[in-house]
Design a protein around this motif. Structure first.
Motif, short mmCIF file in Angstrom:
data_model
loop_
_atom_site.label_atom_id
_atom_site.label_comp_id
_atom_site.label_asym_id
_atom_site.label_seq_id
_atom_site.Cartn_x
_atom_site.Cartn_y
_atom_site.Cartn_z
N VAL A 80 -8.02 -1.12 -5.71
CA VAL A 80 -6.38 -0.85 -6.22
C VAL A 80 -6.76 -0.24 -7.64
N ARG A 93 0.79 -1.09 0.09
CA ARG A 93 0.01 -0.10 0.01
C ARG A 93 0.89 1.26 -0.12
N CYS A 111 -4.00 2.44 -3.62
CA CYS A 111 -4.59 1.26 -2.59
C CYS A 111 -5.51 1.74 -1.59
#
Length: 372
Positions: free
Chosen positions: A279, A176, A183
């Motif tokens: 995402v 992330r 993300c």
């Protein structure tokens, strides 16, 4: 259920039961008697001893020197042996030297402090693998002797699963924060619960301000938004586990960026979906919100992108040259583009035309034969 029904239910169970008055005098009792071997020297010559012997938690009593005075079957099972083979033996006969030193030190701490100690310890299983147990160790009187008792639950498997989960979460946080991908984790009601720095950078918003925002406020009001809502309903209801779609993101300054979005439902320990990971990939160029164009203007842009001349466009759309010139003039103003190539370039940058289709057409066109 009355008293007679309750006693009838308890009768065949492998347990003892009794009824006492307020003075703790036994009025009635029953159940199936359970014979437990090696109880002649057991001070717990009552139903509690049977319960302790057969409880799934490992329990023991040993003196200050480390000699076992009592142990139940679950404790013996940790060492791969029987209860009778544990009682009377010293810690050194069962554990490795390093563990013996640790366990005796903990016993002395309990006796010195005179109160229970809750903790987690590691030990070596009978098969040689490391194990982990959690429980209490506390001082007791065994006859006239001050001893240490303990009761533990083996949590090895649970600890391994927990360690795997922590490693997975650490890997996910690294992905992330350092992958450069957009993300975002969303709650079931569609709010941002955590996000990576790449998301904050792309949206020109502080990460602290991003957390807690409704995801809808980050989406442009385009046809993709409605499709994303339908996919979201499927994910939250459990009808789908993952999906891929496109979305147009809106940053803090009102500029748009198109992105491909991969959505994955997250299932927690409780039933249902606990959240959704989104995402973003293939992030498009940042541009101003595209103006509202008429279907005729979108058709003109699609034909321009296909390389048709003004005469060809007028003939295809059955427009007069004057009407076509008017539309082209309006498009130059709306798209801030002075030439035909600039009009086509702006149409692709603003997402008016899809960069992945030929002949050129709008991303929302229902079929390849339709430009809009």
């Amino acid at each position: 259920m009355d008293e007679a029904d309750l006693k009838a239910l308890l009768a065949p169970l492998a347990m003892s039961w009794w009824e006492a008055d307020t003075e703790l005098s036994v009025l009635d009792g029953g159940g199936v008697a359970i014979e437990v071997a090696d109880r002649l020297d057991d001070p717990y010559d009552d139903p509690y001893a049977t319960f302790a012997d057969l409880a799934p938690a490992a329990a023991f009593v040993r003196d200050a020197t480390g000699r076992h005075l009592w142990a139940n079957h679950a404790y013996a099972h940790l060492y791969g042996t029987t209860r009778g083979a544990v009682i009377g033996r010293h810690l050194a006969d069962l554990d490795e030297a390093g563990d013996v030193t640790r366990f005796l030190a903990l016993d002395q701490e309990v006796l010195t402090r005179g109160r229970p100690v809750r903790h987690t310890l590691t030990y070596r299983r009978a098969d040689g693998r490391p194990g982990r147990a959690a429980g209490y160790r506390f001082p007791v009187r065994w006859g006239a002797t001050r001893c240490v008792a303990g009761i533990y639950v083996d949590v090895t498997d649970y600890a391994q699963v927990l360690d795997q989960r922590h490693r997975a979460e650490a890997d996910l946080r690294a992905l992330r924060d350092h992958s450069g991908l957009l993300c975002v984790r969303l709650t079931p009601d569609g709010r941002v619960s955590e996000a990576g720095t790449a998301v904050a950078d792309a949206l020109h918003i502080r990460l602290s301000d991003l957390t807690g925002l409704p995801a809808d406020t980050l989406l442009a009001r385009t046809p993709e938004r409605g499709a994303l809502h339908r996919i979201w309903d499927d994910l939250i209801s459990g009808r789908r586990r993952s999906a891929r779609t496109c979305a147009v993101l809106v940053d803090r300054d009102g500029w748009w960026r198109r992105a491909r979005i991969h959505l994955s439902a997250v299932c927690g320990a409780t039933p249902g979906v606990s959240g959704v990971w989104a995402v973003g990939t293939h992030l498009g160029l940042r541009h101003q919100a595209r103006p509202d164009l008429t279907p005729a203007q979108v058709r003109i842009l699609a034909l321009l992108a296909a390389g048709q001349s003004n005469a060809d466009i007028a003939r295809t759309l059955r427009l007069s040259r004057q009407t076509l010139d008017y539309h082209l003039s309006r498009l130059r103003t709306l798209l801030d583009a002075a030439t035909r190539p600039a009009l086509v370039a702006r149409a692709y940058v603003l997402g008016i035309l899809s960069p992945q289709t030929w002949p050129p057409r709008s991303p929302t066109a229902p079929n390849p034969a339709s430009p809009v």
